[in-house]
Design an enzyme around this catalytic site. Structure first.
Site, PDB file in Angstrom:
ATOM      1  N   GLU A 172      35.938  42.599  43.848  1.00 55.62           N
ATOM      2  CA  GLU A 172      36.013  41.171  44.477  1.00 55.62           C
ATOM      3  C   GLU A 172      36.389  40.246  43.228  1.00 55.62           C
ATOM      4  O   GLU A 172      35.886  39.848  42.266  1.00 55.62           O
ATOM      5  CB  GLU A 172      34.483  40.669  44.786  1.00 55.62           C
ATOM      6  CG  GLU A 172      33.786  41.567  45.802  1.00 55.62           C
ATOM      7  CD  GLU A 172      34.124  41.109  47.255  1.00 55.62           C
ATOM      8  OE1 GLU A 172      34.796  40.098  47.363  1.00 55.62           O
ATOM      9  OE2 GLU A 172      33.978  42.088  47.885  1.00 55.62           O
ATOM     10  N   LEU A 173      37.727  39.729  43.412  1.00 52.47           N
ATOM     11  CA  LEU A 173      38.561  39.230  42.163  1.00 52.47           C
ATOM     12  C   LEU A 173      38.887  37.711  42.646  1.00 52.47           C
ATOM     13  O   LEU A 173      38.382  37.184  43.296  1.00 52.47           O
ATOM     14  CB  LEU A 173      39.848  39.875  42.001  1.00 52.47           C
ATOM     15  CG  LEU A 173      39.406  41.512  42.002  1.00 52.47           C
ATOM     16  CD1 LEU A 173      40.736  42.304  41.602  1.00 52.47           C
ATOM     17  CD2 LEU A 173      38.636  41.829  40.849  1.00 52.47           C
ATOM     18  N   CYS A 205      35.210  31.234  42.835  1.00 52.02           N
ATOM     19  CA  CYS A 205      36.210  32.016  43.282  1.00 52.02           C
ATOM     20  C   CYS A 205      36.922  31.208  44.536  1.00 52.02           C
ATOM     21  O   CYS A 205      38.119  31.263  44.936  1.00 52.02           O
ATOM     22  CB  CYS A 205      35.846  33.322  43.764  1.00 52.02           C
ATOM     23  SG  CYS A 205      34.887  33.642  44.841  1.00 52.02           S
TER      24      CYS A 205
HETATM   25  P1  NAD Z   1      36.109  38.637  33.640  1.00 49.63           P
HETATM   26  O1  NAD Z   1      36.857  39.657  34.357  1.00 49.63           O
HETATM   27  O2  NAD Z   1      36.464  38.238  32.508  1.00 49.63           O
HETATM   28  O3  NAD Z   1      34.404  39.291  33.496  1.00 49.63           O
HETATM   29  C1  NAD Z   1      33.820  39.956  34.667  1.00 49.63           C
HETATM   30  C2  NAD Z   1      33.052  40.679  33.934  1.00 49.63           C
HETATM   31  O4  NAD Z   1      33.745  42.015  33.577  1.00 49.63           O
HETATM   32  C3  NAD Z   1      32.170  40.335  32.768  1.00 49.63           C
HETATM   33  O5  NAD Z   1      30.882  40.847  32.931  1.00 49.63           O
HETATM   34  C4  NAD Z   1      32.813  41.297  31.694  1.00 49.63           C
HETATM   35  O6  NAD Z   1      32.090  41.377  30.583  1.00 49.63           O
HETATM   36  C5  NAD Z   1      33.217  42.501  32.178  1.00 49.63           C
HETATM   37  N1  NAD Z   1      34.402  43.286  31.581  1.00 49.63           N
HETATM   38  C6  NAD Z   1      35.234  42.500  30.749  1.00 49.63           C
HETATM   39  N2  NAD Z   1      35.999  43.661  30.491  1.00 49.63           N
HETATM   40  C7  NAD Z   1      35.693  44.682  31.009  1.00 49.63           C
HETATM   41  C8  NAD Z   1      36.238  46.011  30.990  1.00 49.63           C
HETATM   42  N3  NAD Z   1      37.505  46.564  30.383  1.00 49.63           N
HETATM   43  N4  NAD Z   1      35.462  46.958  31.792  1.00 49.63           N
HETATM   44  C9  NAD Z   1      34.352  46.691  32.357  1.00 49.63           C
HETATM   45  N5  NAD Z   1      33.881  45.370  32.532  1.00 49.63           N
HETATM   46  C10 NAD Z   1      34.673  44.492  31.890  1.00 49.63           C
HETATM   47  O7  NAD Z   1      35.906  37.509  34.901  1.00 49.63           O
HETATM   48  P2  NAD Z   1      34.989  36.176  34.480  1.00 49.63           P
HETATM   49  O8  NAD Z   1      35.742  35.203  33.625  1.00 49.63           O
HETATM   50  O9  NAD Z   1      33.473  36.480  34.129  1.00 49.63           O
HETATM   51  O10 NAD Z   1      34.741  35.306  36.025  1.00 49.63           O
HETATM   52  C11 NAD Z   1      35.591  34.656  36.543  1.00 49.63           C
HETATM   53  C12 NAD Z   1      36.486  35.437  37.400  1.00 49.63           C
HETATM   54  O11 NAD Z   1      35.731  36.125  38.674  1.00 49.63           O
HETATM   55  C13 NAD Z   1      37.675  34.553  38.200  1.00 49.63           C
HETATM   56  O12 NAD Z   1      38.565  35.274  38.452  1.00 49.63           O
HETATM   57  C14 NAD Z   1      36.938  34.322  39.612  1.00 49.63           C
HETATM   58  O13 NAD Z   1      37.859  34.041  40.680  1.00 49.63           O
HETATM   59  C15 NAD Z   1      36.299  35.863  39.972  1.00 49.63           C
HETATM   60  N6  NAD Z   1      35.084  35.844  40.615  1.00 49.63           N
HETATM   61  C16 NAD Z   1      35.323  36.275  41.899  1.00 49.63           C
HETATM   62  C17 NAD Z   1      34.601  36.399  43.036  1.00 49.63           C
HETATM   63  C18 NAD Z   1      34.444  36.914  44.484  1.00 49.63           C
HETATM   64  O14 NAD Z   1      33.641  37.257  45.104  1.00 49.63           O
HETATM   65  N7  NAD Z   1      35.976  37.319  44.546  1.00 49.63           N
HETATM   66  C19 NAD Z   1      33.092  35.612  42.702  1.00 49.63           C
HETATM   67  C20 NAD Z   1      33.040  34.940  41.462  1.00 49.63           C
HETATM   68  C21 NAD Z   1      34.062  35.266  40.638  1.00 49.63           C
END
Ligand code: NAD
Length: 477
Positions: free
Chosen positions: A230-231, A264
């Site tokens: 979910e990105l 998001c």
């Molecule tokens: P991020 O991708 O930086 O981090 C998300 C999570 O991934 C964190 O817990 C982080 O520690 C972990 N992570 C980082 N590197 C990793 C790796 N290599 N392997 C596994 N896990 C790893 O995202 P963010 O900045 O925390 O959140 C914002 C993003 O989330 C925005 O792009 C937003 O649109 C998205 N988002 C999407 C939804 C949805 O439902 N589609 C909902 C909320 C937020």
């Protein structure tokens, strides 16, 4: 080694977490796997009773959870809503899961072959890993975990290192329900811990950025496990000529800047029909200028601080890039540092073009770039451009007219005569388009059913055929 955590309202590192390494994760996941068969063997109704007990325990931890989330995110009201909504989500799945599971468990179906009947069993993935982002820390840690538990899986959650303060009060609530504590745990850590977690689970439910989602998808593919991704998004709002301009401006403002745009499903681009562009923009700018920063009193105002200071830099650099390429700022435009926190007033941009980062990349801030269009076709073409396809919105004089445009959009959910409705409803199944995600819908019944493998039991009531029944002679004759 401890990791420092910064408070978004003060800019000070006033908390720390203890990231788990691969060995510690392996030990934890072994324990969860040992407990899972007994959990899966319970009826969905009994698992539901345990989920209700956890909801009650969360109620007892409410004040600690709200305080932790308020410190994590710098916002008070939405933190209280998060706790209330997720408590209700435990109860909702406890109520609904038994019927959804019963309906999907098909017994004794007659096949086209008279002597063969089948039963479809649902077998939960043993261990589900959840990795969640910082923008709604509690909601996004639990939104997939709750249906996975309801399905009979064990669950391990790795929330964002940016907003981890809620983990300890939530673990205290979980500890009050031993049946759940055996199959649900949260761990502290950053991306390294998240990366290690993917190697130890049977299903990974990831919410976060496209860049990290792609990495998680690659690791999951190598580990040969399903990944629900979910990105991010770049959600467009189309304002048609028949829309009421003042009402549309009010809706566009709320849907773009609520939660400082850190959602998001935030509207990140507006395409308005030329016929109503002038009154729409006038009302939008007036509303943007009237919005108050949620500072210094956390209990007053509309726009809170950026949760993650680095996000403020990204948003400012996108605004600066747009201005350098010819955009005009009609409101806001400059990140302010107040009491150590980073704030941005609702920012309205016009004269934006497709080559600007603010029109291509996710912004995740309270910025509204507005493009004036001469036709619905032009609006649809713009809306469907780019790599994302999370959600969208169409505002028109009638729901019918808006819907004829909605079905032309490449987006998983389209709000009609409102914005960001995907954040409010859980019943509507939706799949992301483009790079906004992959995998079955997390909403609706699929949100639960995706945590099962289906096993077909296929019964032959006649004598099984011998090889000779398939001999060339037998088949010819
Ligand atoms: P991020 O991708 O930086 O981090 C998300 C999570 O991934 C964190 O817990 C982080 O520690 C972990 N992570 C980082 N590197 C990793 C790796 N290599 N392997 C596994 N896990 C790893 O995202 P963010 O900045 O925390 O959140 C914002 C993003 O989330 C925005 O792009 C937003 O649109 C998205 N988002 C999407 C939804 C949805 O439902 N589609 C909902 C909320 C937020």
């Amino acid at each position: 080694m401890s990791l420092a955590v910064v408070n978004p309202r003060t800019g000070e590192a006033d908390y720390s977490i203890e990231p788990l390494d691969g060995d510690a994760i392996a030990a934890l996941t072994t324990k969860l796997r040992q407990a899972q068969p007994a959990w899966a063997a319970l009826t969905p109704e009994v698992r539901g009773d345990a989920l209700r007990k956890l909801a009650a325990a969360m109620g007892r931890q409410r004040d600690a959870l709200v305080a932790a989330l308020t410190a994590d995110t710098g916002r008070a009201g939405i933190s209280a809503i998060e706790v209330e909504a997720m408590t209700k989500t435990f109860i909702r799945w406890a109520d609904h899961a038994p019927a959804v599971i019963a309906a999907a468990h098909v017994r004794d179906r007659q096949t086209a072959i008279p002597t063969i009947t089948t039963t479809t069993r649902l077998v939960p993935y043993q261990l589900v890993g959840v990795i969640s982002p910082w923008n709604f820390p509690l909601t996004l840690a639990l939104i997939d975990a709750i249906p996975a538990l309801a399905a009979g899986s064990a669950v391990i959650i790795k929330p964002s290192e940016v907003t981890p303060r809620f983990i300890r009060p939530l673990m205290a609530a979980i500890a009050e329900v031993p049946q759940i504590a055996a199959v649900l745990t949260l761990i502290e850590g950053d991306g390294v811990t998240g990366g290690a977690l993917v190697e130890h689970v049977d299903f990974i439910a990831f919410t976060g950025s496209v860049a990290t989602g792609c990495k998680v998808g690659e690791v999951a593919a190598r580990a040969f496990i399903p990944a629900s991704l979910e990105l991010g998004g770049k959600d467009p709002m189309l304002v048609l000529a028949s829309a009421d301009p003042a009402k549309a401006a009010e809706t566009a403002l709320r849907a773009s800047v609520l939660n400082t745009g850190q959602a998001c499903q935030s509207i990140e681009r507006v395409y308005v029909a030329r016929e109503i562009a002038e009154p729409f923009l006038a009302a939008l700018v007036e509303g943007a200028k009237a919005a108050r920063l949620n500072y210094p009193d956390v209990h007053k105002g509309d726009i809170g601080p950026f949760i993650f200071a680095r996000q403020a830099e990204i948003v400012q650099s996108q605004i600066d890039d747009a201005v350098a390429k010819g955009a005009q700022v009609l409101a806001g435009g400059q990140v302010e540092t107040l009491g150590g926190g980073k704030y941005l007033r609702p920012t309205v941009l016009v004269d934006v073009t497709a080559d600007m980062a603010i029109m291509e990349e996710e912004t995740f801030g309270p910025v509204i770039p507005v493009t004036i269009v001469d036709s619905v076709d032009e609006a649809v073409r713009h809306a469907n451009s780019g790599i994302f396809g999370l959600s969208a919105a169409v505002l028109a004089g009638s729901t019918e007219e808006a819907e004829t445009v909605a079905v032309r959009l490449k987006a998983g959910g389209v709000s009609i005569n409102d914005g960001s409705l995907t954040g409010l409803v859980w019943e509507a199944e939706k799949s992301s388009f483009g790079k906004s995600g992959l995998g079955p819908s997390r909403m609706g019944e699929s949100g639960l059913l995706r945590f099962f493998r289906k096993q077909a039991i296929i019964r032959q009531s006649a004598s099984a055929l011998p090889l000779s029944a398939y001999s060339e002679e037998a088949l010819r004759g």
